[in-house]
Design a protein around this motif. Sequence first.
Motif, short mmCIF file in Angstrom:
data_model
loop_
_atom_site.label_atom_id
_atom_site.label_comp_id
_atom_site.label_asym_id
_atom_site.label_seq_id
_atom_site.Cartn_x
_atom_site.Cartn_y
_atom_site.Cartn_z
N THR A 170 -8.43 10.47 -5.93
CA THR A 170 -7.33 10.56 -4.95
C THR A 170 -7.62 11.58 -3.86
N ALA B 284 -11.96 10.06 -0.28
CA ALA B 284 -10.71 9.93 -1.02
C ALA B 284 -10.21 8.50 -0.83
N TRP B 285 -9.78 7.89 -1.92
CA TRP B 285 -9.32 6.50 -1.84
C TRP B 285 -7.80 6.46 -1.88
N SER B 286 -7.20 5.92 -0.82
CA SER B 286 -5.74 5.82 -0.77
C SER B 286 -5.30 4.49 -1.36
N VAL C 67 -11.62 9.94 4.34
CA VAL C 67 -10.62 9.16 3.61
C VAL C 67 -10.91 7.69 3.81
N SER D 194 -3.31 2.37 -4.56
CA SER D 194 -2.04 2.56 -5.27
C SER D 194 -2.29 3.25 -6.61
N ASP D 195 -1.25 3.83 -7.17
CA ASP D 195 -1.35 4.44 -8.50
C ASP D 195 -1.84 3.41 -9.52
N LYS E 36 -3.78 15.59 -2.26
CA LYS E 36 -4.10 15.22 -0.89
C LYS E 36 -5.61 15.28 -0.69
N PRO E 37 -6.14 14.43 0.20
CA PRO E 37 -7.58 14.45 0.45
C PRO E 37 -8.08 15.83 0.81
N ARG F 70 -1.94 13.13 -8.52
CA ARG F 70 -2.48 12.77 -7.21
C ARG F 70 -2.51 14.00 -6.30
N GLU G 185 -1.51 0.63 0.65
CA GLU G 185 -1.00 0.40 -0.70
C GLU G 185 -0.24 -0.91 -0.71
N GLU H 289 -9.35 4.64 3.95
CA GLU H 289 -7.99 4.15 4.06
C GLU H 289 -7.88 2.73 3.51
#
Length: 484
Positions: A420, A440-442, A355, A444-445, A477-478, A475, A360, A357
């Motif tokens: 996501t 996975a990129w956290s 992930v 923002s929408d 989860k990773p 979206r 957001e 991180e």
Amino acid sequence: MGTRRAKVGVATVIFLSWLGVGYGATSDENIREKVEGQETAILADAPSVPPPLGRRNATKVIVHLEVKEVEGKLSDGVRYTFWTFGGKVPGKFIRIREGDLVEFHLDNHPSSKMPHNIDLHAVTGPGGGAASSFTAPGHSSVFSFKALNPGLYVYHCATAPVAMHVANGMYGLILVEPKGGLPKVDHEFYVMQGDFYTKGKNGEKGLQPFSMEKAIDERPDYVVFNGSTGSLLDDGALQVKAGDTVRLFVGNGGPNMTSSFHVIGEIFDRVWPEGNTSTVTENVATTMIPAGSAAIIDFKVNVPGTYVLVDHSLTRAFNKGALGTMKASGEENKLIYSGKISDEVFLPEGTKIRVAEQAEKKGAVAKTKAERIAMGRAVYATNCAACHQSGGQGIPHAFPPLANSDFLNADKIRAIKVVTGGLQGKVTVNGQDYNGAMPAWSLSDEDIANVLTYVYSSWGNSGKDVLPQEVKANRVKPGAHAAE
């Protein structure tokens, strides 16, 4: 700058000569050298360099350098008011010879809002010339100096507050060629690093003012080569051929950061650290360049390909902009470099999706597709370009292309899930198999919608628009899905 006076005996000089150390003339000898004739200096904008001088004699050199305050691009969508020597950052490259008498004209353009001066580290005298060159807008100052010491030197503005003038881009390089010149090479390029401090965060759009608070705390938002994040990418890449010899004149204007300069895939055959032409080191991969200093770097390009210039303090390169490229064309040499022979998956840390991180954060909201594309370009440059490249072409056998991508264009919802949730295992893009792991990129929408809309609207893709509500609805989860 104080004069480096040589106080050594004959035996020491003989010993240094035996070691292969180029000792050169003393300052006193250069003071006494006769000046013959006169010429006007040829100046050059980065990454170009004026041609070698080839003169055997010292001469009077007239230098005209204009100070201008100009608005320009710092990064995609980010504007900045640069204070410059010659209209660009870095300032123009100046090339003179050891022993020359320089008549220096500093011209401050009438449109400038500030007085400026110049401190050339190649000058022996109060302030390196700063004491004689304080110049109000619409005025011109003239002073002269004798070039006593060979080397590559930084010049910069020294008007208070000095750090602010330098942080706004007021720096450049001056080369004092040693008698006899430097070894001949096929190409010479001028690259200069600088750190910038803006009121807004990295990537925040619009005209950004200077932040003295961040500068004092040494928290740069951008660390760049030649004045902007993309100056040495795409059309700005340095162009050479396999087999060519290359010389980089690399400076660091600062005002604060020390550079760990490296070219990925190259070993420097010769480095003159801190611009000292009397001492050369060999077989160096990364060289330290303090703020206010420079280095001369020589190497031969043996095989074709794209070589990446970085500050090896790597978040500066891949997140703040200290990134450039040199593209070498020509015939491959499999003996020197084979390229990839096999491609296998090796995941000793386990098979979980990594992930990437990133907190957001709320920012400006795009109201139109055009705004979404513009904002997405900045998100892409910060998070995606290192792997998928600035033109979306990817890297063969490693990172799939996003340009004209059948995988991407086939399914917008799948693309949202990949960004996501990450992607693990084999995937086929444009007929080529890739087998690896995408984090996975956290984000923002809003950021994910923007970057996907930018990618879909670029490089021959379908032009789909991705909305924040679509990202929110899909979206994952990773690691919660696989490519379908």
